[in-house]
Design a protein around this motif. Sequence first.
Motif, PDB file in Angstrom:
ATOM      1  N   LYS A 136      22.438  53.569  39.190  1.00  0.00           N
ATOM      2  CA  LYS A 136      23.378  54.659  38.925  1.00  0.00           C
ATOM      3  C   LYS A 136      23.062  55.888  39.766  1.00  0.00           C
ATOM      4  CE  LYS A 136      24.620  53.361  34.196  1.00  0.00           C
ATOM      5  NZ  LYS A 136      24.649  53.794  32.779  1.00  0.00           N
ATOM      6  N   ASN A 137      21.761  56.188  39.889  1.00  0.00           N
ATOM      7  CA  ASN A 137      21.357  57.399  40.621  1.00  0.00           C
ATOM      8  C   ASN A 137      20.618  56.963  41.888  1.00  0.00           C
ATOM      9  OD1 ASN A 137      20.618  59.905  41.491  1.00  0.00           O
ATOM     10  ND2 ASN A 137      19.714  60.574  39.547  1.00  0.00           N
ATOM     11  N   LEU A 138      21.336  56.921  43.003  1.00  0.00           N
ATOM     12  CA  LEU A 138      20.717  56.484  44.265  1.00  0.00           C
ATOM     13  C   LEU A 138      19.742  57.505  44.825  1.00  0.00           C
ATOM     14  CD1 LEU A 138      23.737  54.825  46.124  1.00  0.00           C
ATOM     15  CD2 LEU A 138      21.827  53.701  44.989  1.00  0.00           C
ATOM     16  N   THR A 139      19.810  58.732  44.356  1.00  0.00           N
ATOM     17  CA  THR A 139      18.904  59.752  44.882  1.00  0.00           C
ATOM     18  C   THR A 139      17.455  59.473  44.513  1.00  0.00           C
ATOM     19  OG1 THR A 139      19.252  61.129  42.916  1.00  0.00           O
ATOM     20  CG2 THR A 139      20.693  61.512  44.833  1.00  0.00           C
ATOM     21  N   ARG A 140      17.231  58.606  43.563  1.00  0.00           N
ATOM     22  CA  ARG A 140      15.858  58.283  43.173  1.00  0.00           C
ATOM     23  C   ARG A 140      15.192  57.289  44.127  1.00  0.00           C
ATOM     24  NH1 ARG A 140      16.428  57.385  36.594  1.00  0.00           N
ATOM     25  NH2 ARG A 140      16.917  59.566  36.070  1.00  0.00           N
ATOM     26  N   MET A 141      15.974  56.691  44.997  1.00  0.00           N
ATOM     27  CA  MET A 141      15.414  55.729  45.932  1.00  0.00           C
ATOM     28  C   MET A 141      14.529  56.421  46.981  1.00  0.00           C
ATOM     29  SD  MET A 141      16.335  52.738  44.974  1.00  0.00           S
ATOM     30  CE  MET A 141      16.102  53.349  43.311  1.00  0.00           C
ATOM     31  N   PRO A 142      13.526  55.753  47.513  1.00  0.00           N
ATOM     32  CA  PRO A 142      12.610  56.376  48.493  1.00  0.00           C
ATOM     33  C   PRO A 142      13.323  56.890  49.739  1.00  0.00           C
ATOM     34  CG  PRO A 142      11.701  54.308  47.677  1.00  0.00           C
ATOM     35  CD  PRO A 142      13.098  54.372  47.170  1.00  0.00           C
ATOM     36  N   VAL A 143      14.398  56.185  50.178  1.00  0.00           N
ATOM     37  CA  VAL A 143      15.130  56.603  51.368  1.00  0.00           C
ATOM     38  C   VAL A 143      16.591  56.787  50.963  1.00  0.00           C
ATOM     39  CG1 VAL A 143      15.688  56.092  53.767  1.00  0.00           C
ATOM     40  CG2 VAL A 143      13.553  55.233  52.772  1.00  0.00           C
ATOM     41  N   TYR A 144      17.155  57.965  51.263  1.00  0.00           N
ATOM     42  CA  TYR A 144      18.500  58.285  50.782  1.00  0.00           C
ATOM     43  C   TYR A 144      19.208  59.188  51.784  1.00  0.00           C
ATOM     44  CZ  TYR A 144      22.150  60.458  47.904  1.00  0.00           C
ATOM     45  OH  TYR A 144      23.344  60.934  47.423  1.00  0.00           O
ATOM     46  N   ALA A 145      20.528  58.985  51.921  1.00  0.00           N
ATOM     47  CA  ALA A 145      21.351  59.846  52.772  1.00  0.00           C
ATOM     48  C   ALA A 145      22.755  59.903  52.173  1.00  0.00           C
ATOM     49  CB  ALA A 145      21.400  59.315  54.198  1.00  0.00           C
ATOM     50  N   ALA A 146      23.473  61.027  52.388  1.00  0.00           N
ATOM     51  CA  ALA A 146      24.819  61.186  51.856  1.00  0.00           C
ATOM     52  C   ALA A 146      25.611  62.136  52.732  1.00  0.00           C
ATOM     53  CB  ALA A 146      24.763  61.699  50.421  1.00  0.00           C
ATOM     54  N   TRP A 147      26.927  61.939  52.770  1.00  0.00           N
ATOM     55  CA  TRP A 147      27.817  62.842  53.465  1.00  0.00           C
ATOM     56  C   TRP A 147      29.234  62.673  52.901  1.00  0.00           C
ATOM     57  CZ3 TRP A 147      26.047  58.324  55.578  1.00  0.00           C
ATOM     58  CH2 TRP A 147      27.000  57.417  56.030  1.00  0.00           C
ATOM     59  N   HIS A 148      30.068  63.620  53.191  1.00  0.00           N
ATOM     60  CA  HIS A 148      31.458  63.552  52.787  1.00  0.00           C
ATOM     61  C   HIS A 148      32.309  63.094  53.962  1.00  0.00           C
ATOM     62  CE1 HIS A 148      30.087  66.210  49.433  1.00  0.00           C
ATOM     63  NE2 HIS A 148      31.000  65.522  48.768  1.00  0.00           N
ATOM     64  N   THR A 149      33.369  62.402  53.635  1.00  0.00           N
ATOM     65  CA  THR A 149      34.280  61.914  54.667  1.00  0.00           C
ATOM     66  C   THR A 149      35.703  61.972  54.125  1.00  0.00           C
ATOM     67  OG1 THR A 149      34.836  60.064  56.125  1.00  0.00           O
ATOM     68  CG2 THR A 149      34.055  59.518  53.927  1.00  0.00           C
ATOM     69  N   PRO A 552      26.195  63.021  61.840  1.00  0.00           N
ATOM     70  CA  PRO A 552      25.756  62.241  60.681  1.00  0.00           C
ATOM     71  C   PRO A 552      24.436  62.763  60.141  1.00  0.00           C
ATOM     72  CG  PRO A 552      25.368  61.027  62.699  1.00  0.00           C
ATOM     73  CD  PRO A 552      26.163  62.239  63.085  1.00  0.00           C
ATOM     74  N   ALA A 553      24.326  62.666  58.850  1.00  0.00           N
ATOM     75  CA  ALA A 553      23.078  63.090  58.213  1.00  0.00           C
ATOM     76  C   ALA A 553      22.016  62.023  58.423  1.00  0.00           C
ATOM     77  CB  ALA A 553      23.308  63.313  56.713  1.00  0.00           C
ATOM     78  N   VAL A 554      20.850  62.430  58.833  1.00  0.00           N
ATOM     79  CA  VAL A 554      19.738  61.504  59.019  1.00  0.00           C
ATOM     80  C   VAL A 554      19.065  61.260  57.674  1.00  0.00           C
ATOM     81  CG1 VAL A 554      17.551  61.129  60.165  1.00  0.00           C
ATOM     82  CG2 VAL A 554      19.398  62.314  61.350  1.00  0.00           C
ATOM     83  N   PRO A 555      18.859  60.015  57.261  1.00  0.00           N
ATOM     84  CA  PRO A 555      18.251  59.754  55.957  1.00  0.00           C
ATOM     85  C   PRO A 555      16.886  60.398  55.840  1.00  0.00           C
ATOM     86  CG  PRO A 555      19.147  57.756  56.927  1.00  0.00           C
ATOM     87  CD  PRO A 555      19.206  58.804  57.979  1.00  0.00           C
ATOM     88  N   ASP A 556      16.648  60.950  54.662  1.00  0.00           N
ATOM     89  CA  ASP A 556      15.351  61.554  54.383  1.00  0.00           C
ATOM     90  C   ASP A 556      14.470  60.543  53.688  1.00  0.00           C
ATOM     91  OD1 ASP A 556      16.186  63.989  55.398  1.00  0.00           O
ATOM     92  OD2 ASP A 556      17.081  64.571  53.461  1.00  0.00           O
ATOM     93  N   SER A 557      13.218  60.432  54.100  1.00  0.00           N
ATOM     94  CA  SER A 557      12.249  59.530  53.464  1.00  0.00           C
ATOM     95  C   SER A 557      11.515  60.287  52.386  1.00  0.00           C
ATOM     96  CB  SER A 557      11.248  59.002  54.507  1.00  0.00           C
ATOM     97  OG  SER A 557      10.304  58.197  53.885  1.00  0.00           O
ATOM     98  N   LYS A 558      11.663  59.825  51.145  1.00  0.00           N
ATOM     99  CA  LYS A 558      11.008  60.487  50.028  1.00  0.00           C
ATOM    100  C   LYS A 558       9.834  59.661  49.548  1.00  0.00           C
ATOM    101  CE  LYS A 558      15.373  62.514  48.432  1.00  0.00           C
ATOM    102  NZ  LYS A 558      16.260  62.672  47.269  1.00  0.00           N
ATOM    103  N   GLU A 559       8.874  60.348  49.017  1.00  0.00           N
ATOM    104  CA  GLU A 559       7.721  59.641  48.457  1.00  0.00           C
ATOM    105  C   GLU A 559       8.146  58.916  47.197  1.00  0.00           C
ATOM    106  OE1 GLU A 559       4.888  59.310  49.826  1.00  0.00           O
ATOM    107  OE2 GLU A 559       5.314  60.578  51.522  1.00  0.00           O
TER     108      GLU A 559
END
Length: 559
Positions: A136-149, A552-559
């Motif tokens: 449900k919440n993809l922001t919790r994944m270690p690697v995430y990116a988002a943009w509007h189109t 394009p937004a470059v995906p951020d790598s999260k811990e």
Amino acid sequence: MSTQTDLETEAERLSSAPTEQDGPSGIGLLGWLRWTWRQLTSMRVALILLFLLSLAAIPGSLIPQNSQNSFKVQTWKAAHPGVSPVYQKLQLFDVYSSVWFSAIYILLFVSLAGCIIPRTWQFVGVLRAKPPAAPKNLTRMPVYAAWHTGAGHQAVNAAAYAQLKRRGFRTHLSDGAVAAEKGYLREVGNLAFHLSLFALLTGFAWASVASGEGGKLVIEKQGYSNTATQLDDFKGSQFYGLNDLDPFGFKLDGFTAKYATSGPQVGSARQFTAHVRYWTGSDTGKLTKGEIEVNHPLEIGGSKVFLIGHGYAPVVTVKNAKGEKVYSGPTAFLPQDANLTSTGVLKVNDYGEKDGKKTQLGFNGYFLPTAPESFEKTGPVSLFPDAADPMLVLTAYAGDLGTDSGLPQNVYQLDTKHLTQLTQDGNPARARLKPGQAWTLPDGYGTLTFEGYQQWASFTVSHRPGNSVALIGAVAAILGLIGSLFVQRRRVWVRATAGPDGRTLVEVAGLARSESAKIAEELAEIAVDLQDHAPAIDDDDPPSETAAPAAPAVPDSKE
């Protein structure tokens, strides 16, 4: 805390390995048996057993083994009388057939089988199942990116589905999101590695119970038939004995030996080749030419013939006092150094009578392929392994050789217990002969002529049916290990949802089994490729089909 727990749970789901437990799963004997089985078939125990097997093989390489050379074992026991009984009880002279080595071997078999079967079954289930749906919440994944189109959410999901499919992902579109998974070769590599270890152990086990080898020394122009009576020695196994020898034979037509004649490696071997003609079955008249070189055996049927040694056989003729020929032919002498200084004996069993008594002659000596001019400083040694200036040095004995006693004798040693050394001018009777020279033996014993020399080659005839299985297993284990180390299991989700303002929110997230920058790089490539179908727009811009796409937004790598 909950976020970290969810990530760990999601990462664990990437593995198809059976879950290990720390204690008994039941009550009573049945529970303990289940717990013991789970421990035995765990990866941890399998690695421990593999390490123990490596340790257990060390004594076999340091201590002489009966299966390899029983004579060395007896010599070692004689040199170490104190510890030999202890070693004998511990089966250290028969390591590879000992109870404790076999126990480790069998337990490792069981452990690997118990590990492979459920792991394979679970992996098949993973392959048959669809990739897990997007969280449900993809922001919790270690690697995430988002943009509007400004593109429609259904079109974006369809484009993402097609793109991930082209990249080799297993994809599934449901609930407005694309779920994709890749990197199954990692688990295939793990399974291949374990199956290869199983095959490797099976090959060694098969070879230990169904193999055998024998040795034979063959002089030029002579032949060999693979039968029990012609082997110099034989080591069989439980399911391979003298009655199981492959029917074949060969004749040694010649031997080619070449050595370095100059430089720092003068005298080093450059070529050893045995030229043979061999037959298979009982048809000895149908011969096939072949060559046997070091590390290039001749394969005949289910056996391999290896070249393991080479030397010289002086050709000697002995005549008694009446001029009758009582001994003639080549006799193999054994090399003692790199220059093939060779020692050997001649036993004249049928000399006849001398002074009314049955007499036998014995000669102990050296064959020098390249003899020095003088022995005063060096003694009887050869200066070069090739036969550039051959010489035969002999000492003569007369009496009883002991060959009529019925007791076995070493053909390369002379038992002088019942022999008398012949003398000449008050000194031991010795002769230094070049090819073609004759020696008149003292006390009227006749003559000995050094006719020349022939070469000999020693062979090992080996039957090891499990070698090919072990080799294939070893190669497959390396390939499987490479796959398990360098292929990364990973999941990617793409979700496109329509917003209340008419714009579409595109979310891309990834999860890898281990920490690696590859998932971030791959997700960035996916995001860039999606710009063709879902170009990014600034958050401040109103939705419009003609809006200029943003970077394009470059995906951020999260811990």
